[in-house]
Design an enzyme around this catalytic site. Structure first.
Site, short mmCIF file in Angstrom:
data_model
loop_
_atom_site.label_atom_id
_atom_site.label_comp_id
_atom_site.label_asym_id
_atom_site.label_seq_id
_atom_site.Cartn_x
_atom_site.Cartn_y
_atom_site.Cartn_z
N GLU A 25 0.99 -0.77 0.20
CA GLU A 25 -0.23 0.03 -0.02
C GLU A 25 0.47 0.84 -0.21
O GLU A 25 1.51 1.50 1.24
CB GLU A 25 -1.36 -0.11 1.26
N TYR A 57 -6.74 7.07 -1.11
CA TYR A 57 -7.63 8.74 -1.53
C TYR A 57 -7.76 9.36 -0.18
O TYR A 57 -7.92 8.87 1.30
CB TYR A 57 -8.55 7.69 -1.22
N ALA A 59 -8.71 12.44 2.07
CA ALA A 59 -10.06 13.31 2.52
C ALA A 59 -9.95 14.64 2.33
O ALA A 59 -9.55 15.51 2.51
CB ALA A 59 -9.79 13.20 4.33
N ASP A 116 -13.12 7.53 6.94
CA ASP A 116 -12.97 8.82 7.70
C ASP A 116 -13.65 9.84 7.72
O ASP A 116 -12.96 11.17 7.19
CB ASP A 116 -11.56 8.44 8.62
N GLN A 189 -7.77 -4.04 8.18
CA GLN A 189 -7.01 -3.21 8.54
C GLN A 189 -6.16 -3.67 9.06
O GLN A 189 -6.22 -5.00 9.72
CB GLN A 189 -8.19 -2.75 9.53
#
Length: 320
Positions: A25, A57, A59, A116, A189
């Site tokens: 990632e 991504y 926020a 989130d 997660q």
């Protein structure tokens, strides 16, 4: 007809028997220097044979444009690329446009997330006017768009339960419902005890055996710093086993900066042992959260017999 990338579930199915693939990632870089670091890490993981790479991504508009640009660049390396998308501060029409842009760029893999709240990951989450509320609605939106019919969709799953779920059973039901809505696999997660992953796998299979057949990819973060792992635990809500924390504290000996190499040694050994256990339990892939660095992940892969060593004379140069 677009030249689409292979879907991640197809990539995993094509893995030779007896081999466990790995993936990584990345986070969208915030400046040119960070982007250069990401590119160096991407080159290393390309040479090491990563099954796919994912791009998170940002926020609140912080990294959204870079997310798409970086994903398109990684896809051209070529690296099978998974691009994340959240509902945060997006209307349904905006999401539709983003999804079509991904498709037109030749991307095939999407991680569908609610996301989130901006500024406070553990705060109250509300959709914008005209937006969507749940990741399952995003999956349904993707499946309704002709240009996105080829998308291979992943979701997040939570070995210790999502912080908003009142029970593990409730959280498992939410995960299964996202899979039923059309998701093909999940990535967990981060966690620091393999038992959490194994019990998640058991819960999904028990609730819905059909959905339990879909890949559940464990998300791992190699530990290199006591301060960093404590911060990641705070943000994610993951549990840091007391035994591990005590080993890291003992290595720090009251001065993390002076004893960072000893802390790193403990962390890499622990991450390696976790990966070994997960491989023995038949995971479909090991997904490493890299923070855009290659070294720690390569060290774990080397310990697993999956990569060359990393030191002053070994690493990316010897691969290329």
């Amino acid at each position: 007809m677009e030249n689409y990338q292979l879907g991640i579930t197809d990539v995993l199915r094509r893995t030779p028997a007896g081999r466990v693939p790995f993936s990584v990632e990345f986070m969208p870089p915030r400046d040119d220097t960070a982007e250069q670091r990401l590119n160096r890490a991407a080159a290393t993981f390309h040479d090491l044979g990563a099954s796919f790479v994912s791009v998170t991504y940002g926020a609140g508009g912080s990294t959204r444009a870079r997310t798409q640009r970086v994903a398109e660049q990684l896809a051209q390396k070529p690296l099978t690329t998974l691009v994340h998308l959240t509902l945060v501060e997006h209307t349904e029409d905006e999401l539709r446009d983003i999804l079509k842009a991904y498709a037109h760029a030749g991307l095939s893999n999407l991680l569908a997330l609610r996301g989130d709240p901006p500024g406070d990951p553990l705060g109250e989450w509300t959709p914008v006017e005209g937006g969507l509320r749940y990741a399952s609605e995003l999956i349904e939106l993707v499946r309704s768009i002709d240009e996105c019919a080829h998308f291979d969709i992943g979701i997040a799953s939570f070995p210790e339960g999502h912080y908003r779920a009142s029970t593990l059973e409730e959280d498992t039901l939410h995960t299964v419902n996202k899979l039923r809505a059309g998701a093909n696999y999940s990535i967990t997660q981060m966690f620091f005890d393999p038992e959490y992953y194994l019990r998640l796998r058991d819960r999904i299979a028990a609730l819905d055996p059909v959905q339990g057949e879909k890949p559940i990819i464990p998300g791992l973060m190699p530990i290199t710093s006591l301060r960093s792992v404590r911060r990641q635990v705070e943000l994610s809500g993951a549990h840091l086993p007391r035994e591990l924390e005590e080993r890291l504290e003992k290595a720090a000996r009251g001065d993390e900066q002076a004893n960072r190499d000893d802390i790193r040694k403990v962390g890499i050994e622990y991450s390696t042992a976790m990966a070994e256990r997960l491989i023995a339990e038949g995971v479909p892939d090991l997904h490493f959260m890299t923070l855009n660095f290659a070294r720690a992940t390569q060290e774990v892969l080397h310990n697993l017999g999956m990569a060359p060593a990393w030191d002053a004379a070994h690493g990316q140069d010897v691969l290329r």
